[in-house]
Each structure stands twice: as structure tokens, then as C-alpha cells.
Design an enzyme around this catalytic site. Structure first.
Site, PDB file in Angstrom:
ATOM      1  N   LYS A   1      -0.254  -2.303 -10.117  1.00  0.00           N
ATOM      2  CA  LYS A   1       1.116  -2.783 -10.330  1.00  0.00           C
ATOM      3  C   LYS A   1       1.161  -4.302 -10.456  1.00  0.00           C
ATOM      4  O   LYS A   1       1.835  -4.849 -11.330  1.00  0.00           O
ATOM      5  CB  LYS A   1       2.017  -2.314  -9.187  1.00  0.00           C
ATOM      6  CG  LYS A   1       2.263  -0.822  -9.195  1.00  0.00           C
ATOM      7  CD  LYS A   1       3.095  -0.391  -8.004  1.00  0.00           C
ATOM      8  CE  LYS A   1       3.350   1.107  -8.041  1.00  0.00           C
ATOM      9  NZ  LYS A   1       4.196   1.550  -6.916  1.00  0.00           N
TER      10      LYS A   1
ATOM     11  N   GLY B   1       2.546  -3.520  -4.219  1.00  0.00           N
ATOM     12  CA  GLY B   1       2.499  -2.719  -3.002  1.00  0.00           C
ATOM     13  C   GLY B   1       2.654  -1.250  -3.319  1.00  0.00           C
ATOM     14  O   GLY B   1       3.337  -0.889  -4.279  1.00  0.00           O
ATOM     15  N   ASP B   2       2.000  -0.421  -2.540  1.00  0.00           N
ATOM     16  CA  ASP B   2       2.174   1.018  -2.667  1.00  0.00           C
ATOM     17  C   ASP B   2       1.770   1.682  -1.365  1.00  0.00           C
ATOM     18  O   ASP B   2       1.111   1.069  -0.523  1.00  0.00           O
ATOM     19  CB  ASP B   2       1.372   1.600  -3.827  1.00  0.00           C
ATOM     20  CG  ASP B   2       2.076   2.808  -4.445  1.00  0.00           C
ATOM     21  OD1 ASP B   2       2.403   3.753  -3.684  1.00  0.00           O
ATOM     22  OD2 ASP B   2       2.301   2.817  -5.663  1.00  0.00           O
ATOM     23  N   GLN B   3       2.173   2.937  -1.243  1.00  0.00           N
ATOM     24  CA  GLN B   3       1.909   3.678  -0.009  1.00  0.00           C
ATOM     25  C   GLN B   3       1.529   5.110  -0.348  1.00  0.00           C
ATOM     26  O   GLN B   3       2.101   5.697  -1.268  1.00  0.00           O
ATOM     27  CB  GLN B   3       3.166   3.657   0.860  1.00  0.00           C
ATOM     28  CG  GLN B   3       2.993   4.233   2.243  1.00  0.00           C
ATOM     29  CD  GLN B   3       4.260   4.062   3.062  1.00  0.00           C
ATOM     30  OE1 GLN B   3       5.309   4.556   2.687  1.00  0.00           O
ATOM     31  NE2 GLN B   3       4.159   3.358   4.176  1.00  0.00           N
TER      32      GLN B   3
END
Length: 196
Positions: free
Chosen positions: A56, A72-74
Site C-alpha cells: 500500500k 498499514g494493514d492487519q
């Protein structure tokens, strides 16, 4: 000396709030990364969270020279598999029903990119121990929180009524919300992207 604008490459309201509450001045530019293409069978959930964050940030960095871009990612690992966001409240109800009385793991990844190069990336993990919630509580929870839950990988928001879903959380609060914030802030300071 701080140089270059700061950009968040995520549409997450929780990530925006965390960075704003930490005093950062930034803009938001979401990416069009195909997350599904990166979610290959058997992918390690922690590595995947980091890889998605990097992808991203790199995508946004390509059109923003000189900017410090935060991705950011989860990911959520449960019962030996990777869980994606629920597509409906019925699916959210089914998922929460399966997770009650059990634990699952959240992996929050972040990346700092400038001019198409990853300056830093990292991931932190939290283990969530859900209490054995009753059906009436689950019904009330879903009715109260509504479709906002579909934007959350676990179909809960710990910063809201979702706090009542859990007996215990082992890990950092910010990791649960979607960013390894302390590590990210340290990386931003080291890079000169924010004041130290």
C-alpha cells in the site's frame, strides 16, 4: 530537520485517529492494491500483514515523490486459517459465534516508504481471548455497532462496545487497533520524518 510531507496510505478511521492523536500532521491517500492477490494460500499471517502494508505504501509513494508514506494493514489468524473482513452482519454474527470462548491472533503491520523505497517495516502481534458471550449480548452488540463492523477484520472495535467481548488481550492496545504505533513512531523519528 523534518523534511517532506507525511501521508497515510490507508482508509482506516482507527489508523487516522491513532496518528492524529499522536500529534502527527498528515494527509490520507488510499491505494488500489489488490489485497486478495497477495493473500496466497498458506501465507504466514504476520508476514502478510507486513507485505500488505508495504504494498500500500509503495503504491501511494509512486505518485508522491518526496513524501513519507505510511502503509498499514492487519490480519487475523483463527483456528489455523486467515480470516478476512465479514461481508455482511450475518457473516459477522457467524464469525463472532465461532470465536466466542476461544482465542485468536491479530497481526498489525506497518511500513514507511519514501520515493519508492521501503525505509522501515514491522509487525506486532496481539492475542485476543474472547469471553463466552451470550446470544442476547451478541444480538445487542451487532444491532448497536451495525455495518461499521464490516470495516474491521474481526468484526469488532475494541475502542467501542467490542471491549466487552473479551476476557483478556495479550499485546499492545495500538496493535489491536491496527498499527504497531510505538515502533512506527520510532522509525519516523529515526528517518527524520517527524521531530525527535
Amino acid at each position: 530537520m523534518v523534511s517532506g510531507p507525511l501521508v497515510l496510505a490507508s482508509g482506516s478511521a482507527a489508523r487516522r485517529a491513532m496518528l492524529a492523536d499522536a500529534g502527527l500532521v498528515f494527509t490520507v491517500q488510499t491505494s488500489d492494491v489488490d489485497e486478495a492477490a497477495l493473500k496466497t494460500p498458506g501465507a504466514d499471517p504476520a508476514e502478510l500483514a507486513c507485505r500488505l502494508a508495504e504494498a500500500k505504501a509503495l503504491a501511494v509513494s509512486a505518485s508522491m515523490p518526496g513524501a513519507w508514506v505510511i502503509g498499514g494493514d492487519q490480519t487475523l489468524a483463527f483456528d489455523g486459517g486467515l480470516i478476512s473482513k465479514a461481508r455482511s452482519l450475518d457473516e459477522a454474527r457467524q464469525r463472532l459465534s465461532q470465536m466466542r470462548g476461544r482465542s485468536h491472533t491479530l497481526h498489525s503491520g506497518a511500513a514507511l516508504v519514501r520515493d519508492g523505497a521501503v525505509v522501515w517495516s514491522g509487525v506486532e502481534t496481539a492475542t485476543m481471548v474472547m469471553r463466552d458471550i451470550s446470544d442476547p449480548f451478541l444480538d445487542t452488540y451487532l444491532a448497536t455497532e451495525g455495518e461499521a463492523l464490516l470495516a474491521c477484520v474481526g468484526a469488532y472495535r475494541l475502542e467501542g462496545l467490542g471491549a466487552q467481548l473479551f476476557d483478556r488481550v495479550d499485546g499492545d492496545y495500538f496493535t489491536v487497533l491496527g498499527l504497531p504505533l510505538w515502533s512506527l513512531l520510532a522509525a519516523l523519528r529515526r528517518a527524520g520524518a517527524i521531530a525527535s
